[in-house]
Write an enzyme that holds these catalytic residues in place. Structure first.
Site: not given
Length: 361
Positions: A51, A74, A183, A199, A206, A289, A294
């Site tokens: 704003e 706000c 990401r 990995d 990037r 990822e 996981t």
């Protein structure tokens, strides 16, 4: 016309992506006589709100004009003065808001302040779109834990790696660029230790402009190699562990990593405790990822808020190939985790499948 101008404000808000965490994305425009006389968006955490930029650009033209803003202004002193004071000082006649701010310090207070001062206030214009745009912020404020999104890149037969562990590249180049855009939306990116060992990923942004998320490695027993690239490409990565040799911990800390020792209830690191600690550090969002175990751990704990699945047109095969989701799995299809609000789109030759888990009550 309200929807037209609000959609423009929503487009402006997107320009702050990746730069305002844990604040929300917000866009604002000032319209007078059906002409945009000022516009702005929240550009960086701690900086002026949308704003303020829009009203500054409008100048005297803001008097008796209409202000469109994607989130309730706000009304409290935080890192910046209340936007409601700036709106009233500018002489704006009407304010159109997409969604209320769920922050307890605001949550309708900004709108009440404007109405009490005689400003004509309209709320709820493109509300669903605004809430979707800020789903991370809304979730973080309401639940006081990071928004968790699971990203998987799989073959048509549901594999994320071959039987030898090779996973480069299952997804297309277009999909990999899209992953980097994804990401950019998150403050942290999380993988299991096996992904780091196998990995050695960079876990950075990037292919697009934007800040890198903070890497978080789940390492229950302390197996992560301190020579991994992510420890030399990022500032202050996090290693969450239940047990780790002192020598390894010292090596990780020497590289700049933070080692968090967390409880282990017997089945692995206490994931709610991890999310609570991340929230305490101001991290509002986590992108998971890898890998399959996981993913299973977070899904089994009902801690995944959103799933993004890149499905590539190839078949890997093999009983030993790595499934997208490990763990024990369910015994009956009726017990499978289902997704709702599903969208499907092309990403190069891959399908991008997005949905929200339906967790048991």
């Amino acid at each position: 016309m309200d929807s037209k101008w609000m959609r423009l404000a929503l487009d402006l808000a997107e320009l702050g992506e990746g730069a305002v965490h844990p604040n929300p994305l917000v866009g604002a425009i000032v319209v007078r006589n059906d002409t945009v006389v000022g516009q702005g968006y929240h550009r960086e955490f701690g900086g002026p709100h949308a704003e303020v930029f829009a009203l500054a650009e409008a100048g005297e033209s803001a008097r008796n004009a209409t202000l469109y803003v994607t989130l309730e202004p706000c009304c409290h002193h935080g890192k910046t003065p209340p936007c409601t004071e700036r709106i009233l000082a500018a002489g704006v006649r009407r304010v159109v808001v997409a969604a209320r701010d769920p922050n307890p310090c605001i949550d309708g207070g900004g709108l009440a302040c404007l109405r009490a001062a005689g400003v004509d206030v309209t709320e709820g214009v493109l509300c669903e779109e605004a809430q979707q745009q800020n789903e991370i912020y809304f979730s973080f404020v309401r639940r006081q834990r990071p928004f968790v999104q699971l990203k998987l890149a799989v073959s048509l037969d549901g594999r994320i790696a071959t039987k030898t562990g090779d996973a480069r590249w299952i997804s297309s180049e277009q999909a990999r660029v899209e992953v980097h855009r994804l990401r950019r939306k998150f403050m942290a990116i999380l993988v299991g230790v096996q992904t780091v060992v196998t990995d050695d990923p960079l876990l950075s942004v990037r292919h697009v402009d934007g800040p890198d998320p903070v890497p978080v490695v789940l390492d229950r027993r302390g197996r992560v190699p301190p020579t991994a690239r992510l420890f030399h490409e990022h500032r202050s990565p996090i290693v969450a562990t239940a047990s780790m040799p002192e020598e390894l911990e010292s090596a990780l800390r020497a590289s700049g990593a933070r080692v968090w020792r967390l409880p282990d209830p017997g089945s692995g690191i206490d994931l709610p405790a991890l999310l609570s600690r991340l929230a305490g550090d101001g991290i509002d969002s986590v992108l998971i990822e890898g890998g399959g175990e996981t993913a299973a751990a977070f899904l089994d704990a009902s801690l995944v808020d959103k799933v993004t699945l890149f499905i590539s047109p190839l078949l890997i095969g093999g009983r030993g190939a790595v499934p997208a989701v490990g763990g024990q799995g369910v015994e009956h299809v009726d017990d499978a985790l289902r997704l709702e609000r599903v969208t499907i789109e092309w990403c190069g030759p891959d399908l991008l499948y997005t949905g929200y888990p339906i967790h048991a009550a």
